[in-house]
Enzyme design. Structure first.
Site, mmCIF file in Angstrom:
data_model
loop_
_atom_site.group_PDB
_atom_site.id
_atom_site.type_symbol
_atom_site.label_atom_id
_atom_site.label_comp_id
_atom_site.label_asym_id
_atom_site.label_seq_id
_atom_site.Cartn_x
_atom_site.Cartn_y
_atom_site.Cartn_z
ATOM 1 N N TRP A 89 -25.924 29.440 33.244
ATOM 2 C CA TRP A 89 -24.550 29.205 33.707
ATOM 3 C C TRP A 89 -24.558 28.394 35.006
ATOM 4 O O TRP A 89 -23.740 27.502 35.207
ATOM 5 C CB TRP A 89 -23.832 30.531 33.949
ATOM 6 C CG TRP A 89 -23.003 31.021 32.803
ATOM 7 C CD1 TRP A 89 -22.509 30.294 31.764
ATOM 8 C CD2 TRP A 89 -22.547 32.358 32.603
ATOM 9 N NE1 TRP A 89 -21.782 31.099 30.926
ATOM 10 C CE2 TRP A 89 -21.788 32.375 31.420
ATOM 11 C CE3 TRP A 89 -22.706 33.533 33.315
ATOM 12 C CZ2 TRP A 89 -21.184 33.522 30.928
ATOM 13 C CZ3 TRP A 89 -22.105 34.684 32.824
ATOM 14 C CH2 TRP A 89 -21.360 34.673 31.644
ATOM 15 N N CYS A 122 -31.967 34.118 30.293
ATOM 16 C CA CYS A 122 -30.780 34.896 29.936
ATOM 17 C C CYS A 122 -29.488 34.137 30.264
ATOM 18 O O CYS A 122 -29.238 33.072 29.719
ATOM 19 C CB CYS A 122 -30.843 36.261 30.630
ATOM 20 S SG CYS A 122 -29.661 37.483 30.043
ATOM 21 N N HIS A 123 -28.675 34.658 31.175
ATOM 22 C CA HIS A 123 -27.420 34.012 31.569
ATOM 23 C C HIS A 123 -27.610 33.029 32.729
ATOM 24 O O HIS A 123 -26.656 32.408 33.172
ATOM 25 C CB HIS A 123 -26.383 35.064 31.980
ATOM 26 C CG HIS A 123 -25.845 35.860 30.830
ATOM 27 N ND1 HIS A 123 -26.558 36.870 30.225
ATOM 28 C CD2 HIS A 123 -24.658 35.802 30.179
ATOM 29 C CE1 HIS A 123 -25.836 37.399 29.256
ATOM 30 N NE2 HIS A 123 -24.674 36.775 29.204
ATOM 31 N N GLY A 124 -28.840 32.894 33.222
ATOM 32 C CA GLY A 124 -29.133 31.986 34.326
ATOM 33 C C GLY A 124 -28.636 30.557 34.133
ATOM 34 O O GLY A 124 -28.215 29.917 35.096
#
Length: 191
Positions: free
Chosen positions: A117, A113-115
């Site tokens: 970043w 997912c947004h990991g």
């Protein structure tokens, strides 16, 4: 077979408040079932609170404060997403340094997912082929990554996935990557 391979495998799960609950619990269940020892590592003491799609989720005990965690004590790391969690983690030099140490040592990293970043902030996205939540594609491309829209992508010691719906494809690749890395680290230790 996986239990044998994972006997003694230590996995750090780096989170703070706002991680997507299912992106931590489901991979953690798969890793634990395979015989890994998973530990929630967090810059927060005591407990962390999950996000459950559109509202706050459950709380989970922190097994190890980030300031006591040493990357060399773990074989692999899992970076769950959610919007809030990685956005906070990428602003903390100690969290970024913790993640960077896994890449520097060539240890396996799993992120969903947004990991990614945090992977960008650790300087480990350049030259990598990976996936994420679609809104990160420009960030990842700007960081020098080859972003693709696929349920799961493995690039060397990195496995990434887009979202909770992809967990059934993500978990087996996490298990495969972590198992092969465990075999390599045991082989290296024996040489």
């Amino acid at each position: 077979m996986a239990s044998e391979t994972f006997n003694g495998l230590k996995v750090a799960i780096l989170v703070t408040d706002g991680f997507e609950q299912v992106e931590m619990t489901e991979p953690r269940k798969a890793l634990d079932a395979a015989g890994a020892e998973t530990q929630l590592v967090s810059p927060k003491d005591g407990q962390v609170k999950a996000w459950k799609f559109t509202e706050w989720g459950d709380t989970f005990p922190v097994n190890m404060p980030l300031d006591s965690a040493r990357p060399e004590d773990f074989d692999a790391i899992l970076l769950p997403g959610g919007v809030i969690n990685p956005d906070k983690l990428r602003t903390l030099p100690e969290a970024v340094g913790f993640v960077k140490a896994f890449f520097d040592a060539g240890k396996p990293v799993a992120s969903i997912c947004h990991g990614p970043w945090t992977i960008i902030e650790a300087g480990a996205a350049r030259g990598r082929r990976l996936t994420s939540w679609p809104s990160l594609q420009t960030d990842l491309r700007n960081a020098g990554a080859d972003w693709v829209d696929q349920p799961v992508v493995v690039d060397g010691n990195l496995v990434t996935s887009r979202k909770p719906d992809d967990i059934p494809a993500f978990n087996p690749e996490v298990i495969r990557l972590f198992a092969s890395a465990r075999g390599q680290s045991r082989q290296t230790a024996a040489e």
